[in-house]
Design an enzyme around this catalytic site. Structure first.
Site, PDB file in Angstrom:
ATOM      1  CG  ASN A 149      25.053  10.168  31.246  1.00 35.09           C
ATOM      2  OD1 ASN A 149      25.309   8.978  31.225  1.00 35.09           O
ATOM      3  ND2 ASN A 149      23.827  10.631  31.107  1.00 35.09           N
TER       4      ASN A 149
ATOM      5  CD  GLU B  92      20.878  15.373  31.726  1.00 37.33           C
ATOM      6  OE1 GLU B  92      21.898  14.987  32.321  1.00 37.33           O
ATOM      7  OE2 GLU B  92      19.890  14.642  31.538  1.00 37.33           O
TER       8      GLU B  92
ATOM      9  CG  HIS C 111      24.495  12.925  36.890  1.00 42.23           C
ATOM     10  ND1 HIS C 111      24.834  13.102  35.569  1.00 42.23           N
ATOM     11  CD2 HIS C 111      23.153  12.638  36.894  1.00 42.23           C
ATOM     12  CE1 HIS C 111      23.756  12.939  34.808  1.00 42.23           C
ATOM     13  NE2 HIS C 111      22.732  12.653  35.575  1.00 42.23           N
TER      14      HIS C 111
ATOM     15  CG  HIS D 299      20.111  16.611  35.757  1.00 44.70           C
ATOM     16  ND1 HIS D 299      18.790  16.210  35.640  1.00 44.70           N
ATOM     17  CD2 HIS D 299      20.859  15.516  35.498  1.00 44.70           C
ATOM     18  CE1 HIS D 299      18.756  14.921  35.356  1.00 44.70           C
ATOM     19  NE2 HIS D 299      19.999  14.476  35.252  1.00 44.70           N
ATOM     20  CB  SER D 300      16.723  22.500  34.216  1.00 42.18           C
ATOM     21  OG  SER D 300      17.308  23.456  35.071  1.00 42.18           O
ATOM     22  CE1 TYR D 301      15.758  16.066  37.004  1.00 40.00           C
ATOM     23  CE2 TYR D 301      14.156  14.633  35.956  1.00 40.00           C
ATOM     24  CZ  TYR D 301      15.314  14.796  36.697  1.00 40.00           C
ATOM     25  OH  TYR D 301      16.007  13.699  37.135  1.00 40.00           O
TER      26      TYR D 301
ATOM     27  CD  GLN E  28      22.019  11.103  28.356  1.00 41.41           C
ATOM     28  OE1 GLN E  28      23.097  11.142  27.741  1.00 41.41           O
ATOM     29  NE2 GLN E  28      21.427   9.978  28.674  1.00 41.41           N
TER      30      GLN E  28
HETATM   31  C1  BGC Z   1      20.587  10.234  33.261  1.00 33.26           C
HETATM   32  C2  BGC Z   1      19.526   9.290  33.746  1.00 33.26           C
HETATM   33  C3  BGC Z   1      19.349   9.506  35.222  1.00 33.26           C
HETATM   34  C4  BGC Z   1      18.977  10.955  35.433  1.00 33.26           C
HETATM   35  C5  BGC Z   1      18.786  11.295  36.881  1.00 33.26           C
HETATM   36  C6  BGC Z   1      20.135  11.618  33.520  1.00 33.26           C
HETATM   37  O1  BGC Z   1      21.105  12.510  33.111  1.00 33.26           O
HETATM   38  O2  BGC Z   1      20.881  10.039  31.902  1.00 33.26           O
HETATM   39  O3  BGC Z   1      19.862   7.958  33.486  1.00 33.26           O
HETATM   40  O4  BGC Z   1      18.377   8.666  35.743  1.00 33.26           O
HETATM   41  O5  BGC Z   1      19.963  11.758  34.906  1.00 33.26           O
HETATM   42  O6  BGC Z   1      19.783  10.810  37.646  1.00 33.26           O
END
Ligand code: BGC
Length: 379
Positions: A114, A344, A140, A213-215, A316
């Site tokens: 972040n 996250e 990040h 940062h897995s979606y 997050q």
């Molecule tokens: C952040 C977002 C960002 C995303 C991809 C997240 O962890 O909080 O603001 O757009 O990551 O970069």
């Protein structure tokens, strides 16, 4: 550059031989696929370095694929309630998808997950200036964070399929002080629990905030967005942000706001009341840094449920607000807004500039050690 040949690691009795089996595979292969193990295959090169893709398989045949490029989880295939398997995370089949810099799909994030406001912070009397890559802020880890480097892999043979990735971030990299020796271990248990364990040591005081940062989209299909998913976050408070998504420093109650996920609720039901969608740090209801259940996510289409456990104080919740259809999955489907979400686990954003937040400064002689688990089941 060390050239490593295709290598096979056997955990248990049976060898796993394919990383992407077709439908006409032999019954023998099918049987093999259902056994615990790890395979490693060459997956292209970047910056003159060989990149690999590892496939971790558990006893029931669930598979997680992880690349040493960015410590990236590229897929996590588990069955749904009808027995159909699909990946519950966004990812690509090949390396070029990642080299095109998608927004951190599945990546290991470091040195600091972040934002850090204006890319500046102080430790003692020393001011540090970071690479900025998100307007005026650092996000990040900077321009070439841990998500864009090739890690050094060492697969671990144990009672579960497990992979350790190592990376030493040099003193001054992206503006951060100190040589930071980092390792991340991914383990897939037989009951579909992915444990990610982060370790690090430094030779100068430095901020550190590692995460993944897995979606997630539990339906396994980006054509269904995540607004119908049911989310619970065990947090009575969150950290409000300014227009550039930097915390204001307040710790605010979620009571009576769209941030109240203390009871399971549909994500889409109140998202319109949050400008831009959810992209906020939740202050987890935890008294210490023990591993605790902090969130659950479920979806009725697939019947899948995910539990999130962490030793971290924050989470997050990002509802995929900036996804806009411009990136496509490997099979050509547009990844639209809210096609997937991130949970996250972390320390709070901009902690180096917020003395009241839990400290993220790691000092020489100290050991950074955090654990996060994502557990998938059917309901
Ligand atoms: C952040 C977002 C960002 C995303 C991809 C997240 O962890 O909080 O603001 O757009 O990551 O970069």
């Amino acid at each position: 550059m060390k050239k490593k040949n295709f290598m096979l690691i056997i955990v248990g009795l049976v060898i796993v031989t394919c990383t992407s089996c077709g439908s006409n595979e032999s019954a023998k292969n099918k049987e093999a696929e259902t056994k615990r193990g790890i395979t490693k295959s060459a997956w292209g090169t970047t910056d003159g370095k060989q990149v690999h893709l590892f496939t971790l398989t558990n006893k029931s045949g669930a598979q997680i694929k992880i690349s040493d490029y960015g410590g990236t989880i590229t897929s996590w295939v588990v069955p749904d309630k009808k027995g159909n398997s699909s990946s519950i995370v966004l990812g690509f089949d090949s390396l070029p998808g990642y080299l095109a810099k998608p927004p951190y799909f599945g990546a290991t994030i470091g040195r600091y997950g972040n934002r850090i406001a204006k890319g500046k912070f102080k430790i003692g009397n020393d001011t540090y200036t970071l690479a900025t890559n998100n307007g005026k802020n650092a996000l990040h880890g900077g321009l070439q964070g841990f998500d864009k480097v090739v890690w050094d892999p060492s697969p671990v043979v144990d009672s579960v399929a497990s992979l350790t990735l190592n990376y030493t971030s040099k003193d001054g990299e992206e503006g951060y002080p100190g040589n930071l020796k980092t390792s991340v271990t991914f383990s897939l248990s037989d009951d579909n629990e992915l444990t990610i364990e982060y370790n690090a040591e430094t030779d100068k005081p430095t901020p550190i905030n590692l995460t993944n940062h897995s979606y997630f989209n539990l339906t396994g299909d980006v054509n269904n967005n995540i607004l119908d998913h049911i989310l619970m976050i065990n947090a009575d408070h969150y950290t409000p942000v300014d227009s550039t998504l930097i915390p204001t420093g307040e710790i605010k109650s979620v009571k009576g706001t769209p941030f109240d996920f203390t009871k399971p609720g549909e994500i889409g039901s109140r998202i319109n009341e949050v400008k831009g969608g959810y992209d906020h740090n939740f202050v987890l209801n935890k008294k210490d840094n023990s591993l605790q259940l902090v969130a659950t996510l479920s979806d009725s289409i697939s019947g899948r449920k995910m539990e999130v456990y962490t030793t971290e104080p924050g989470l997050q919740f990002y509802s995929g607000n900036f996804l806009n259809g411009s990136i496509k999955t490997s099979n050509g489907k547009a990844i639209s807004q809210h096609a997937a979400l991130c949970l996250e686990t972390q320390h709070f954003p901009d902690s180096p500039n917020e003395p009241s937040f839990p400290s993220t400064i790691l000092k020489p002689g100290e050991k950074y050690h955090t654990i996060t688990k994502y557990k998938i089941s059917l309901q």
